[in-house]
Design a protein around this motif. Sequence first.
Motif, PDB file in Angstrom:
ATOM      1  N   UNK A  82      22.116  -0.162  43.783  1.00 44.82           N
ATOM      2  CA  UNK A  82      22.001   1.300  43.681  1.00 44.82           C
ATOM      3  C   UNK A  82      22.544   1.809  42.345  1.00 44.82           C
ATOM      4  N   UNK A  83      23.564   1.147  41.803  1.00 46.16           N
ATOM      5  CA  UNK A  83      24.030   1.489  40.456  1.00 46.16           C
ATOM      6  C   UNK A  83      22.933   1.224  39.430  1.00 46.16           C
ATOM      7  N   UNK A  84      22.158   0.167  39.651  1.00 48.50           N
ATOM      8  CA  UNK A  84      21.041  -0.127  38.752  1.00 48.50           C
ATOM      9  C   UNK A  84      20.010   0.993  38.797  1.00 48.50           C
ATOM     10  N   UNK A 113      11.193   1.409  37.213  1.00 47.61           N
ATOM     11  CA  UNK A 113      12.285   0.781  36.465  1.00 47.61           C
ATOM     12  C   UNK A 113      11.901  -0.684  36.311  1.00 47.61           C
ATOM     13  N   UNK A 114      12.426  -1.364  35.321  1.00 46.08           N
ATOM     14  CA  UNK A 114      12.078  -2.786  35.168  1.00 46.08           C
ATOM     15  C   UNK A 114      12.347  -3.552  36.461  1.00 46.08           C
ATOM     16  N   UNK A 115      11.342  -4.285  36.904  1.00 44.03           N
ATOM     17  CA  UNK A 115      11.533  -5.121  38.074  1.00 44.03           C
ATOM     18  C   UNK A 115      11.396  -4.432  39.400  1.00 44.03           C
ATOM     19  N   UNK A 116      11.006  -3.149  39.412  1.00 46.06           N
ATOM     20  CA  UNK A 116      10.909  -2.491  40.711  1.00 46.06           C
ATOM     21  C   UNK A 116       9.887  -1.361  40.669  1.00 46.06           C
ATOM     22  N   UNK A 135      23.295  -4.442  35.972  1.00 45.77           N
ATOM     23  CA  UNK A 135      23.546  -4.289  37.402  1.00 45.77           C
ATOM     24  C   UNK A 135      22.490  -5.035  38.224  1.00 45.77           C
ATOM     25  N   UNK A 136      21.227  -4.922  37.815  1.00 48.05           N
ATOM     26  CA  UNK A 136      20.149  -5.548  38.574  1.00 48.05           C
ATOM     27  C   UNK A 136      20.275  -7.066  38.575  1.00 48.05           C
ATOM     28  N   UNK A 175      11.569  -9.647  33.904  1.00 47.23           N
ATOM     29  CA  UNK A 175      12.575  -8.908  34.651  1.00 47.23           C
ATOM     30  C   UNK A 175      12.613  -9.318  36.117  1.00 47.23           C
ATOM     31  N   UNK A 176      13.791  -9.668  36.608  1.00 41.96           N
ATOM     32  CA  UNK A 176      13.971  -9.842  38.039  1.00 41.96           C
ATOM     33  C   UNK A 176      14.080  -8.474  38.697  1.00 41.96           C
ATOM     34  N   UNK A 177      13.889  -8.436  40.003  1.00 42.26           N
ATOM     35  CA  UNK A 177      14.001  -7.168  40.716  1.00 42.26           C
ATOM     36  C   UNK A 177      13.312  -7.233  42.051  1.00 42.26           C
TER      37      UNK A 177
END
Length: 553
Positions: free
Chosen positions: A526-528, A238-241, A543-544, A40-42
């Motif tokens: 922010x939608x992500x 959340x994935x990536x963050x 979104x991310x 996952x990117x983030x």
Amino acid sequence: MLGKISCITIGLCLALAAHSPNAATNVVLARYTFDDSLIETGPDTFFVVEKARGRVALSNQFAYSGDRSVHLQDFANDHDFPELQGALPVQKSGKLHFHFAFMIADPSQALNIALAGPQHFGLRRDGISFWLLTENGHLAHISANTTQPLFAPQPFVWYVTDMIYDIPRGRYNLRITDGTKVLTDLKEVANAADIPGSAVSKYSFIGDLWEDVSNVNYFIDDVTLISSVSDTPSPFVAPGRRKLFIDRWQEQQRHLQRKPACLPVAAPEDFGLSLSWLKSNLSADELRAFKQVLSGQQPPVSLPASVEAWRSGIGAWYQGCHALDDGQAQQAEAAFATARQQLPGGVLVDLAHIQTLAALRQWKDLDGELAKASGLWGEDVRYSVVVGQIGFLRGDLQVFDQWSGVDAQTLPEADFIAWANAYFGAPLSTERLGVMLADPRQSPCLQRYVIAEQYFFSLLWRNLNDQALAYAQRLATHLAAVPKARALWLERSGDAAFLDGHRKAAANAYLAAVALVSYSPGALGKLSDLAHLSGDATQERNYREAVYGSLRQ
């Protein structure tokens, strides 16, 4: 991301244990094998940059272990570079073990691999700590501001790197093998800038950073970072963050209550300088030396007379920053005045001057100077940080409110909309803003808009979110004929709604902003977050990845 990394991590922990008094506290901060389905990117894992023609992708063509690696491909003269950049919780103590494997198709081509801190990729405190690169067909590292060759790598050979960095002492051990023999085994090497205590918060794999002459193809595998201290990173929300927008905003809010301080240098353009000019007019050694000047260091070689004034101006800026940090605002202002003379058009210099005016509480002068810098920062968060900080320090909401009505009789709506179309319709420059301020019809519009931004952030930072929401909606409505301006204020209304706990209203505002412009990374991110909070994993990822890219074959 388990699987093959489990066996690799055992070896890493054993290696780190030899340098750590208490191996039981070792914590894995990041580990990527690139074999798993969940990559996952983030903002807290990594992001992928594929600008111009560059490429970053998963590859099953080569792998050090398992089935896949990451392939980075750069192209000369495309004015950019590919990058895989990862994030870590800020590391300020203990030892950090950086392990990875890499393979180069053509070692004559340039690549760069680095560990850096909160001050980003410059040779300064909390900047670059470890820098590995290829130069003239050799693998080299930068230690104590000096490039030191290591060995000549061979094409299509996997090299395994283990670097153990003692953060407080600013020293590292470096071991590189080709799987059968040790090629590099250095002990107690000074970090890149020779600054003890330089923190680490990110790592980066790129092609050619400065000269744009590289056609490198190289592969990365088994990236792992282990800390010897017990500050375990928080779990991902959340994935990536590890943090959502609302968490980051609240951290910024706490930060902005502190005294003014200079912001980090990101590029020569922050000082009003042209990277392309520097590349065209400086030799390779001079360019490398000037990069040290940009990071606040004194290079060991002389520089041409054509850049001496810039060198002096940058030195004055750093001098002013130190004075500002020590609470000596008058001395800081004197140093920044020198820097501004020698670096005209340097937005970072102008912004430091503005922060000093805030420290001195010279609000009238501050408003005029802020207008001169308005819009030059685009979506750079540093601008909004400073505006928010000024709102904190100023604290005169009634004065702000006197200026907040953009449809006042002294500012006809037609004039303001015409100005907004010009302001948002083309790239801004110091010259364009100067023309606006000199024009008696445009100057009131620009000044009132800058005050409007201060007013909005002063409400938001004081947790008056409902008032901030109403104000942003009012600006968005008033600027409905200017899509970019309307999108910006819709996003800001979403921020206020998000911080106030109204997620549906926030999502609607962000979606409306995205619909108005071709690309809005802030609103998409922010939608992500909102999709994660609602349990929609598919939308969260869509979104991310629209912002941070995706790592796929």
